[in-house]
Enzyme design. Structure first.
Site, PDB file in Angstrom:
ATOM      1  CE  LYS A 466      -0.480  -0.262   5.087  1.00 28.40           C
ATOM      2  NZ  LYS A 466      -1.489  -0.110   6.065  1.00 28.40           N
ATOM      3  NE  ARG A 564      -6.295   1.381  11.007  1.00 31.80           N
ATOM      4  CZ  ARG A 564      -5.337   1.121  10.819  1.00 31.80           C
ATOM      5  NH1 ARG A 564      -4.350   2.139  10.428  1.00 31.80           N
ATOM      6  NH2 ARG A 564      -4.685  -0.148  10.363  1.00 31.80           N
ATOM      7  CE1 TYR A 692      11.721  32.409  -0.111  1.00 33.23           C
ATOM      8  CE2 TYR A 692      11.639  30.296   0.054  1.00 33.23           C
ATOM      9  CZ  TYR A 692      11.482  31.315  -0.743  1.00 33.23           C
ATOM     10  OH  TYR A 692      11.294  31.051  -2.106  1.00 33.23           O
ATOM     11  CG  MET A 741       7.892  23.817  -3.546  1.00 28.06           C
ATOM     12  SD  MET A 741       6.853  24.574  -5.018  1.00 28.06           S
ATOM     13  CE  MET A 741       5.696  25.452  -3.716  1.00 28.06           C
TER      14      MET A 741
END
Length: 798
Positions: A466, A564, A692, A741
């Site tokens: 998965k 769950r 940044y 990014m």
């Protein structure tokens, strides 16, 4: 040299009366049937796999000759012949030993902890001018691999080079009887595969059994003394000779390569080569690429890159890998001339063509004057179903290259290094940026074997693929798992299962989060839903009834403490009523999820979950009139809690090299390596800032490298500002400033020799993903599954 089945039966001491059927190929793997009429299958029995269980499958594929040790219902296999022996592995080794005894040629036997394959391949490069050499394919050096290697010997060969590897006492005695080397090489003695020995000295004494009847090259001390007296040195690429009158130059700089070159030099001296010949040939040594790379290509193609060698034995290995990875697609092979063979051209290229046909190649592209000439003459008449194209040179191919001619196929690119086929690979592969996730398919298979060794022979494995196989690539990983015969696959959503089916995966697939909108697709692709609630069960049963289907395979999930998904254990009577009265559903497995199997502090809770599960199972079993599989153990429980194995286990993160319980981590291999490159290097003055928000500041003259990876690639912003580190030139360097990014900056101050374009490891063998997860205050699962799809996946097999 020809053998008949009756002759082989006599050699291995069997009284079985069998026909005089011809035998050319010894077959151990039911997945590699290519010439059934002349193949002899040895049914080897292992701890988990028994070759006898594949006889029916092999019979259907055309195999008619078998060596067995178990009782066989021969009436079920008319016109098949069975040679019965007490031990099929021993019989295989006895046959190989007899075959070796028929040859008087020199044979070099190589053993050691590291470097065996490099030395073998370099000796082939250095000696093939004078000898027709038979050698071990890749690293075939085990109790099984050595017999298959020696079986290749024929009357054309004038030199043999075989590897021998052992993991416990007593094994080398068997290999020595098969190889019978006349020249012995011990590369080194290290810690690799030392578990079965009491000490390194014990390990060395066992390995030296290989040299019982062999001559060893002169000891290194004698050679060193000779070098000093003659003024000779071995020096590496870009170094200057210390004593120019006599030298050996090799195009490598690392210590291991220098040691391996010295070993080759010793052997060449022993064989009588003049120093000037050794000098000349050593300069031309080529790197030995130990892996086949699997890449995404243009127009939905897959590319297998083996653009490093061209010989018959490595071609067979590459074609087997092509078959393994090409489920559901056409097979194309791009080949260069084969330069290092003493066979006559007609015989050499005839063998190549035969191998291509046996592996059902759809199209062959020959590049080079010799292979082109041969293909032009024979392919149309000998196999009209295999298309053939010819080009005089690589330049001719690239000049006439059209990307539209390659679509939805698996392409093997294989050529001698001199042809520069890596440029063809560049034409065919998808154009993406330089951050890649490398997936080691051998490590997947090795980790699978580690877990299998800790399971009862009857326990099945459901491999979890998965979330894009934990970020590694669902279809590619499923392909290797299907090849190694796991029993089930597990995915999260139906679309993941559909991708597997489209890639040719035929294993049963459980979908853990089925949605009503996907019911129709699940039926179309025969995917099996996990039913975890009465609403879902009723909806799926009603859908099947409307489709007129009965006994469709499903899985039942029980809630035992994860809170769950799953049926509450108090609802087992109601669940049993619905299942037992349904004609549309057929339960395949019933399972539950463990909350904390990796944590010893939670064992009491884990065992309470197990007890609750067993009580629920008992109620279901008493009401359903057919058997189903039970599974509760995940990766962590397989190692820590063997009593939870039951009928099947679900193997997830462990398959990818992470032991969540950290009790057997040393046995597992990392599967994925996330790597990038340096885009730019900047020199900053004290007080300057980085990235940044100016959070990254330097208080001294610093050197900053910008790496081509950012949070859009899956590198978490939590690793910024000194929290995370990367691996460059053998050292850890800290991240400085915020993660961008597409870029991340690291401080490489004081690190010598770093330049733009250099390799950077984000996680892998050198820097484990577990460590990166600790820095990010998360778990390895998140780090691995966060690697974005814009990062190219490169699959390779060593």
């Amino acid at each position: 040299m020809k053998y008949s089945l009756r002759h082989i039966a006599k050699i291995i001491g069997s009284a079985s009366y069998v026909p005089e059927s011809p035998v050319d190929i010894l077959l151990l793997d039911s997945r590699k049937v290519h010439s059934p009429a002349t193949s002899l299958f040895f049914a080897l029995a292992g701890k988990r796999r028994d070759g006898h269980s594949y006889i029916e499958e092999l019979y259907e594929k055309g195999i008619r000759s078998f060596v067995v040790s178990a009782r066989i219902d021969t009436l079920s296999f008319p016109d098949a012949a069975f040679v019965t022996v007490p031990d099929t592995l021993k019989a295989l080794q006895e046959l190989a030993a007899f075959h070796r005894s028929r040859f008087e040629i020199p044979v070099i036997g190589i053993t050691g902890s590291n470097g065996k394959t490099i030395v073998k391949e370099w000796l082939y490069q250095l000696l093939h001018h004078e000898y027709n050499i038979v050698r071990s394919p890749k690293s075939y050096n085990s109790q099984i691999g050595v017999p298959l290697s020696v079986w290749q010997m024929n009357e054309h060969h004038t030199l043999g080079i075989f590897e021998a590897g052992i993991s416990r006492p007593g094994e080398m005695d068997k290999l020595e009887r098969i190889i019978r080397p006349t020249i012995g090489i011990l590369t080194n003695i290290g810690e690799a595969h030392s578990e079965g020995f009491t000490s390194l000295a014990h390990k060395e004494s066992e390995k030296r059994i290989l040299f019982r009847g062999a001559v060893l090259p002169p000891p290194l001390e004698i050679l060193e003394r000779a070098m000093e007296e003659s003024g000779m040195v071995i020096y590496a690429k870009n170094e200057e000779a210390l004593h120019p009158p006599t030298w050996i130059n090799i195009p490598f700089t690392d210590d291991a390569s220098i040691q391996n070159a010295i070993t080759c030099w010793q052997v060449m001296l022993l064989l009588g080569y003049e120093q000037r010949v050794i000098q000349e040939r050593m300069k031309g040594l080529l790197p030995v690429n130990m892996r086949l790379e699997f890449k995404r290509g243009i127009n939905q193609c897959n590319i297998i890159n083996d653009s490093y060698s061209a010989d018959l034995s490595s071609l067979e290995i590459a074609l087997n890998f092509l078959v393994q990875q090409s489920a559901g697609t056409k097979r194309t092979v791009i080949l260069s001339d084969f330069l290092q063979s003493s066979l006559k051209e007609e015989e050499l290229y005839g063998s190549i063509l035969d191998s291509l046909q046996r592996h059902q190649v759809s199209r062959v592209i020959g590049i080079g004057e010799k292979i082109s000439s041969f293909l032009d003459r024979v392919t149309e008449s000998s196999n009209p179903s295999m298309l053939a194209e010819s080009y005089a040179s690589r330049e001719d191919f690239t000049k006439r290259f059209r990307s539209s001619k390659f679509r939805e196929e698996t392409i093997l690119v294989k050529g001698a290094r001199i042809f520069g086929f890596e440029r063809i690979v560049q034409l065919l592969e998808q154009k993406v940026h330089q951050t890649v996730l490398e997936i080691n398919l051998n490590a997947i298979a090795d980790n699978l074997r580690v877990y299998q060794a800790h399971l009862k022979p009857s326990t099945k494995i459901m491999a979890m693929v998965k979330a894009f196989a934990y970020g590694s690539g669902g279809a590619e990983i499923a392909g290797i798992l299907q090849y190694h015969k796991v029993d089930y696959l597990g995915v999260a959503y139906a679309d993941e299962g559909i991708e597997l089916r489209k890639a040719g995966i035929s294993l049963p697939v459980m979908v853990m989060n089925p949605e009503e909108s996907a019911f129709e697709s699940m039926l179309e692709y025969h995917l099996e839903p996990d039913l975890y609630s009465f609403d879902l069960l009723s909806a799926f049963a009603e859908f099947l009834e409307n489709e007129g289907l009965q006994q469709y395979p499903v899985h039942i999930e029980i809630e035992t403490g994860m809170n769950r998904l799953g049926f509450d254990s108090s609802d087992m009577d109601k669940l049993a009523d619905q299942l037992s009265s349904s004609n549309t559903l057929m339960v395949q497995t019933v399972f539950t999820h463990l909350s904390a199997s990796e944590d010893p502090a939670q064992d009491e809770f884990t065992l309470a979950q197990f007890d609750k599960y067993r009580k629920a199972i008992s109620k279901l079993r008493s009401r359903l009139n057919y058997p189903f599989l039970q599974h509760i153990a995940n990766s962590g429980a397989i190692f820590r809690l063997p009593e939870l194995q039951l009928d099947m286990v679900r193997l997830g993160i462990g398959l990818y090299g992470v032991d969540s319980g950290n009790t057997h981590q040393q046995l597992l291999q990392p599967v994925a390596t996330l790597r990038s490159t340096i885009a730019q290097i900047k020199h900053l003055k004290p007080g300057e800032s980085v990235s940044y928000n100016r959070k990254g500041r330097v208080d001294k003259e610093s050197v900053i490298a910008t790496i081509r990876i950012g949070y859009a690639d899956g590198y978490s912003r939590r690793l910024g500002n000194g929290v995370g580190q990367m691996w460059i030139h053998g050292k850890l360097v800290p991240v400085i400033g915020s993660i961008c990014m597409d870029m991340t900056m690291v401080d490489i101050t004081g690190l010598e020799g770093v330049k733009e374009g250099d390799d950077v490891i984000i996680f892998g063998r050198e820097l484990p993903v577990q460590q990166v997860a600790r820095w990010a205050e998360t778990i390895p699962y998140e780090i691995m599954t966060s690697v974005s799809h814009r990062v190219k996946r490169v699959y390779y097999e060593e």
